[in-house]
Design a protein around this motif. Structure first.
Motif, mmCIF file in Angstrom:
data_model
loop_
_atom_site.group_PDB
_atom_site.id
_atom_site.type_symbol
_atom_site.label_atom_id
_atom_site.label_comp_id
_atom_site.label_asym_id
_atom_site.label_seq_id
_atom_site.Cartn_x
_atom_site.Cartn_y
_atom_site.Cartn_z
ATOM 1 N N LEU A 60 0.830 -1.193 0.000
ATOM 2 C CA LEU A 60 0.000 0.000 0.000
ATOM 3 C C LEU A 60 0.871 1.252 0.000
ATOM 4 N N PHE A 61 0.502 2.209 -0.837
ATOM 5 C CA PHE A 61 1.275 3.436 -0.963
ATOM 6 C C PHE A 61 0.378 4.639 -0.715
ATOM 7 N N PRO A 62 0.685 5.479 0.277
ATOM 8 C CA PRO A 62 -0.103 6.701 0.461
ATOM 9 C C PRO A 62 0.133 7.677 -0.683
ATOM 10 N N ALA A 63 -0.667 8.733 -0.727
ATOM 11 C CA ALA A 63 -0.578 9.696 -1.828
ATOM 12 C C ALA A 63 0.822 10.270 -1.978
ATOM 13 N N THR A 64 1.540 10.421 -0.867
ATOM 14 C CA THR A 64 2.886 10.985 -0.915
ATOM 15 C C THR A 64 3.877 10.060 -1.611
ATOM 16 N N SER A 65 3.510 8.781 -1.770
ATOM 17 C CA SER A 65 4.381 7.805 -2.454
ATOM 18 C C SER A 65 3.684 7.179 -3.655
ATOM 19 N N ALA A 66 2.635 7.823 -4.157
ATOM 20 C CA ALA A 66 1.823 7.223 -5.221
ATOM 21 C C ALA A 66 2.644 6.919 -6.471
ATOM 22 N N GLU A 67 3.593 7.786 -6.803
ATOM 23 C CA GLU A 67 4.407 7.547 -7.995
ATOM 24 C C GLU A 67 5.231 6.270 -7.852
ATOM 25 N N THR A 71 5.458 3.123 -10.459
ATOM 26 C CA THR A 71 6.746 2.585 -10.911
ATOM 27 C C THR A 71 6.836 1.093 -10.656
ATOM 28 N N GLU A 72 6.520 0.676 -9.437
ATOM 29 C CA GLU A 72 6.657 -0.741 -9.115
ATOM 30 C C GLU A 72 5.747 -1.602 -9.979
ATOM 31 N N GLY A 73 4.508 -1.154 -10.161
ATOM 32 C CA GLY A 73 3.590 -1.918 -10.995
ATOM 33 C C GLY A 73 4.084 -2.047 -12.423
ATOM 34 N N ARG A 74 4.532 -0.962 -12.991
ATOM 35 C CA ARG A 74 5.016 -0.989 -14.377
ATOM 36 C C ARG A 74 6.238 -1.884 -14.529
ATOM 37 N N VAL A 75 7.183 -1.756 -13.595
ATOM 38 C CA VAL A 75 8.427 -2.520 -13.705
ATOM 39 C C VAL A 75 8.170 -4.005 -13.494
ATOM 40 N N LEU A 76 7.365 -4.358 -12.497
ATOM 41 C CA LEU A 76 7.081 -5.777 -12.268
ATOM 42 C C LEU A 76 6.391 -6.401 -13.474
ATOM 43 N N GLY A 77 5.443 -5.675 -14.056
ATOM 44 C CA GLY A 77 4.771 -6.194 -15.240
ATOM 45 C C GLY A 77 5.727 -6.408 -16.398
ATOM 46 N N SER A 221 16.723 -16.869 -4.692
ATOM 47 C CA SER A 221 15.352 -17.270 -5.025
ATOM 48 C C SER A 221 14.434 -16.074 -5.225
ATOM 49 N N GLY A 222 14.985 -14.848 -5.109
ATOM 50 C CA GLY A 222 14.117 -13.706 -5.339
ATOM 51 C C GLY A 222 14.829 -12.367 -5.238
ATOM 52 N N LEU A 223 14.341 -11.422 -6.033
ATOM 53 C CA LEU A 223 14.752 -10.019 -5.983
ATOM 54 C C LEU A 223 13.463 -9.205 -6.000
ATOM 55 N N PHE A 224 13.310 -8.288 -5.037
ATOM 56 C CA PHE A 224 12.054 -7.553 -4.946
ATOM 57 C C PHE A 224 12.311 -6.087 -4.619
ATOM 58 N N ASP A 225 11.230 -5.336 -4.410
ATOM 59 C CA ASP A 225 11.240 -3.901 -4.120
ATOM 60 C C ASP A 225 11.787 -3.090 -5.299
ATOM 61 N N PHE A 226 10.951 -2.943 -6.318
ATOM 62 C CA PHE A 226 11.329 -2.171 -7.504
ATOM 63 C C PHE A 226 10.718 -0.773 -7.503
ATOM 64 N N GLU A 227 10.193 -0.335 -6.386
ATOM 65 C CA GLU A 227 9.545 0.975 -6.365
ATOM 66 C C GLU A 227 10.505 2.136 -6.644
ATOM 67 N N PRO A 228 11.834 2.040 -6.284
ATOM 68 C CA PRO A 228 12.726 3.154 -6.609
ATOM 69 C C PRO A 228 13.438 2.999 -7.956
ATOM 70 N N ALA A 229 12.931 2.134 -8.829
ATOM 71 C CA ALA A 229 13.600 1.883 -10.114
ATOM 72 C C ALA A 229 13.731 3.168 -10.925
ATOM 73 N N MET A 230 14.810 3.228 -11.705
ATOM 74 C CA MET A 230 15.083 4.382 -12.561
ATOM 75 C C MET A 230 15.630 3.872 -13.890
#
Length: 307
Positions: A60-67, A71-77, A221-230
């Motif tokens: 869950l991301f509050p409005a202050t972190s909405a971007e 980002t995370e959704g786009r990158v994971l997809g 077995s895993g790499l996660f947390d792509f929200e700060p991707a650039m």
């Protein structure tokens, strides 16, 4: 309904409030067909993250972190099945009221690398960092064009200028001593930072805390947390690698770099450390130590050198 969060102060009050957040999380899960599935909140994380049963994770991301959610959704997809290490499968993402965004993804299996590192033998550590290097090479080899315009910073040279303009003030605010602060401008002047590098997809926070290993510790077995991707210079990804994966061990950095297929100049990596979005030099110094001569050039070799 999740409460509105329009400032960092709001976030500091709301994000830890499990009684309020759980009701909102349960409502979102119900709308996604996961009503009644047990929710267990993860302790770590700057935003609320829940295990939803055995197979899902809700972030869950509050409005202050909405971007960051976008980002995370786009990158994971985009990444699904493209890397040699598993990444979460994106199931759904979008707004969920009052400016909040959610990302529903698959739950990766394995133990946190940060938790098991100390009990891994040296050969096991070397094998893991080899896989990290291979995973980074695969990530950086992907065509980032489909994400262009969706991820920052856009103009890499302008990004460097912005970060450089605040570099001294940023570290002073974090408590860096004057003897180190006064070296920063000259050190950055001495490093040839590329203003128009090869533009690749960057995770930006490849660290033990964002990596999982199989129970026997032999493979990632895993790499996660792509929200700060650039999208930017591949060397930028090696800041977190050197600080939080190899942690100043030149043998491990050398092995990881060999698996990646390229070694970066330690002074370039320290320059990117100073310019990194989340840079906190005093914290890194407490974690990794500092050279006796107290110079940034020596610090670069101590943290990012290879053997």
């Amino acid at each position: 309904m999740l409460p509105a969060v329009v400032s960092d102060e709001d976030g500091d009050a709301v994000v830890p409030d499990e009684a309020v957040l759980r009701v909102g999380a349960e409502g979102i899960c119900g709308r996604l067909g996961l009503g009644g599935v047990p929710l267990v909140r993860f302790e770590a994380g700057s935003v609320p993250v829940y295990a939803v049963g055995e197979g899902h994770v809700l972030k869950l991301f509050p409005a202050t972190s909405a971007e960051d959610a976008v980002t995370e959704g786009r990158v994971l997809g985009y990444l699904q099945g493209r890397l040699p290490v598993p990444t979460p499968r994106l199931y759904a993402c979008g707004p969920c009221g009052n400016g909040w965004q959610y990302v529903l993804m698959s739950r990766l299996r394995g133990d946190g690398l940060a938790e098991v590192w100390e009990r891994l033998p040296q050969a096991g550590r070397e094998g893991i960092v080899t896989e990290v290097g291979e995973a980074l090479a695969a990530l950086h080899a992907l065509d980032a064009t489909p994400l262009d315009g969706l991820l920052g910073p856009g103009d890499w040279g302008a990004f460097l200028d912005r970060q450089r303009g605040g570099a001294v003030a940023r570290q002073r605010e974090r408590g860096l001593g004057e003897g180190w602060l006064e070296q920063i401008p000259e050190f950055l002047d001495s490093v040839a930072l590329p203003r128009d590098p090869a533009r690749v997809l960057l995770h930006t926070e490849v660290m033990r805390e964002h990596l999982l290993v199989e129970p026997d510790g032999r493979r990632l077995s895993g790499l996660f947390d792509f929200e700060p991707a650039m999208i930017g210079d591949p060397a930028y990804d090696f800041v977190a690698v050197g600080l939080f994966v190899t942690r100043g061990d030149p043998r491990l950095m050398g092995r990881l770099s060999a698996a990646y297929g390229r070694r970066f100049d330690p002074e370039l990596l320290l320059a990117y450390t100073l310019l990194h979005v989340y840079s906190n030099l005093p914290w890194y110094m407490r974690e990794l130590g500092t050279p006796a001569d107290g110079t940034l050039a020596s610090l670069a070799r101590a943290w990012f050198g290879t053997q």
